[in-house]
Design a protein around this motif. Structure first.
Motif, PDB file in Angstrom:
ATOM      1  N   PHE A  46       0.841  -1.197   0.000  1.00  0.00           N
ATOM      2  CA  PHE A  46       0.000   0.000   0.000  1.00  0.00           C
ATOM      3  C   PHE A  46       0.878   1.249   0.000  1.00  0.00           C
ATOM      4  O   PHE A  46       1.915   1.299   0.669  1.00  0.00           O
ATOM      5  N   PRO A  94      -3.757  -3.873  -3.886  1.00  0.00           N
ATOM      6  CA  PRO A  94      -4.849  -3.031  -3.373  1.00  0.00           C
ATOM      7  C   PRO A  94      -6.020  -2.901  -4.335  1.00  0.00           C
ATOM      8  O   PRO A  94      -7.178  -2.832  -3.916  1.00  0.00           O
ATOM      9  N   TYR A 123      -5.463   3.045   1.192  1.00  0.00           N
ATOM     10  CA  TYR A 123      -6.367   2.505   2.212  1.00  0.00           C
ATOM     11  C   TYR A 123      -7.666   3.293   2.243  1.00  0.00           C
ATOM     12  O   TYR A 123      -8.766   2.729   2.260  1.00  0.00           O
TER      13      TYR A 123
END
Length: 475
Positions: free
Chosen positions: A64, A120, A69
């Motif tokens: 990430f 992700p 996120y």
């Protein structure tokens, strides 16, 4: 009647004590509340596990960077927004006994699929569809609770339901700690991947329970455990409302010209952003950013936030029921809490202990979920069900539509540890909440006085209708 006796009567099932009512309410509590609470528990468990996984190795393993996120949370929110109103309207065409469990199976399966994510972007795609499926639970349950329970019973049940979601958030931290210590590396999978698999598996047997035992609504139930007399009693306990109107331009105009829609949707947009400290897992991000904490500590310390939320939710839901439905009191509590907490975090030289104390106290803001949706159900008790369903769905959709970009603007993970812009945004929203709550109190009181005046006119002109029960509240 003394306060102690009033409180004992409030805690007993059945607000009006009609023959057989206490037994009926006990059945409703068992079959409706148990399923809805377990459904919301797994809903929040499957939702909050992303934060647990992020601080437990997922960030490093999937590489990430930046605010990815937060982008994943935003993608989930977009799916959640899109599904709100269609989910509530779907309850008119698909029985809740089928619809709710089906959505559970879908989001449980998607949760397990997350364990196979390689980057992700994979999680972003999965979370969008997971948001669509999970959008059915919160607003759908509040609609169902408003269909079965009287005004005197609603706040307590809404509080219990909301607390179950917070329990899911709290349990997720402990579950990740246990999984990381016992399953990390098992079968070649990281502990955070096992978290998604186990969370998804927990969902499935609860869905089966709903398929078999959920009772739908008072007018459509075919539950084998309710007698014909109990079904009739369930219908008599709530006010008669106009038949729901067709889905046409006239219905849309009815919604868009109703103060209920604007009043309660904007209320929840504002109130939803006062939950930002908790809903964006700021304590987890704060501890992760300052360093020095183990994986177990990063997962366990934030569980105190939903714990405070559970206590606050049950306290305020019970208190506002006991005080005759004064749900608006929570708006002023939240405003005060958000302003003080933000000031504590912004204060120069404030310690880690002060910051943690502020984030724990911020968990009490979760009380607005139960009380404000109960307030909306109370206010629209004499309106057609279709309007109530759309307003409740729009409340959560509106809140999440703002939150989709609000969290990126003010609470992005790379703003840790101070989240300075977010603190000032919180202060502004809390001031606005106090003002809007005051205006909404005036509108609700004005509408209720108008309804009672019209009822008195009907009683004077056509007393035979009152004798037959038309215009009277059924509690």
């Amino acid at each position: 009647m003394g306060t102690a006796q009033r409180f004992r009567e409030y805690l007993s099932p059945g607000s009006a004590h009609q023959p057989g009512e206490a037994k009926l309410v006990r059945k409703l509590d068992f079959f409706i509340l148990t399923f809805c609470c377990l459904m919301y528990f797994t809903n929040y468990l499957d939702r909050s596990n992303l934060a647990n996984a992020y601080v437990s190795g997922m960030k490093e393993e999937l590489h990430f960077v930046g605010n990815q996120y937060n982008l994943i949370n935003t993608v989930f929110t977009v799916g959640y927004i899109i599904g709100q109103i269609p989910s509530n309207l779907a309850l008119y065409h698909i029985t809740p006994r089928i619809y709710f469990p089906t959505m559970m199976v879908i989001w449980g399966a998607l949760t397990m699929i997350t364990a196979a994510a390689k980057r992700p972007g994979d999680i972003m795609a999965i979370r969008f569809f997971q948001g669509l499926a999970e959008s059915s639970t919160f607003v759908g349950t509040h609609y169902i609770l408003g269909s079965w329970y009287t005004g005197a019973e609603l706040g307590k049940r809404s509080g219990i339901f909301t607390s179950s979601g917070l329990a899911g958030t709290m349990f997720g931290g402990f579950l990740q700690t246990a999984i990381h210590s016992s399953l990390n590396g098992a079968k070649g999978l990281s502990g955070w991947r096992w978290l998604f698999i186990i969370d998804g598996l927990i969902t499935l047997p609860i869905a089966l329970y709903g398929f078999i035992l959920f009772p739908d609504t008072p007018s459509t139930t075919h539950a084998f455990y309710l007698s014909s007399e109990e079904r009739a009693l369930a219908i008599s306990r709530v006010p008669e409302v106009p038949e729901r109107r067709p889905w046409n331009f006239g219905f849309l105009k009815r919604i868009l010209t109703s103060w209920y829609w604007y009043g309660f949707v904007i209320l929840w947009i504002i109130a939803g952003e006062t939950e930002s400290f908790s809903s964006n897992s700021l304590l987890s991000l704060y501890l992760k950013s300052i360093g020095g904490y183990s994986v177990s500590q990063l997962n366990n310390y934030p569980t105190g936030v939903p714990a405070v939320g559970i206590v606050s939710t049950l306290f305020w839901a019970t208190l506002t029921d006991f005080m005759g439905g004064k749900r608006y009191l929570v708006g002023y509590w939240i405003a005060l809490t958000g302003i003080i907490n933000s000031a504590m975090i912004l204060a120069p030289g404030s310690s880690v202990a002060v910051h943690m104390g502020a984030y724990y106290w911020a968990g009490s803001v979760y009380a607005c979920q139960a009380t404000f949706f109960a307030w909306a159900n109370d206010a629209m008790r004499y309106e057609e069900d279709s309007l109530r369903a759309v307003v409740i769905g729009s409340m959560n959709a509106g809140s999440n539509a703002v939150n989709a970009w609000w969290s990126l603007l003010f609470y992005s993970a790379n703003f840790a540890p101070k989240f300075t812009k977010g603190m000032w945004a919180m202060i502004a929203m809390c001031i606005l909440l106090a003002i809007w709550t005051t205006g909404l109190i005036w509108m609700v009181d004005r509408t209720e006085k108008k309804r009672l005046t019209e009822q008195e006119v009907v009683a004077a002109e056509k007393p035979e209708l009152v004798t037959a029960g038309v215009g009277e509240e059924k509690v």
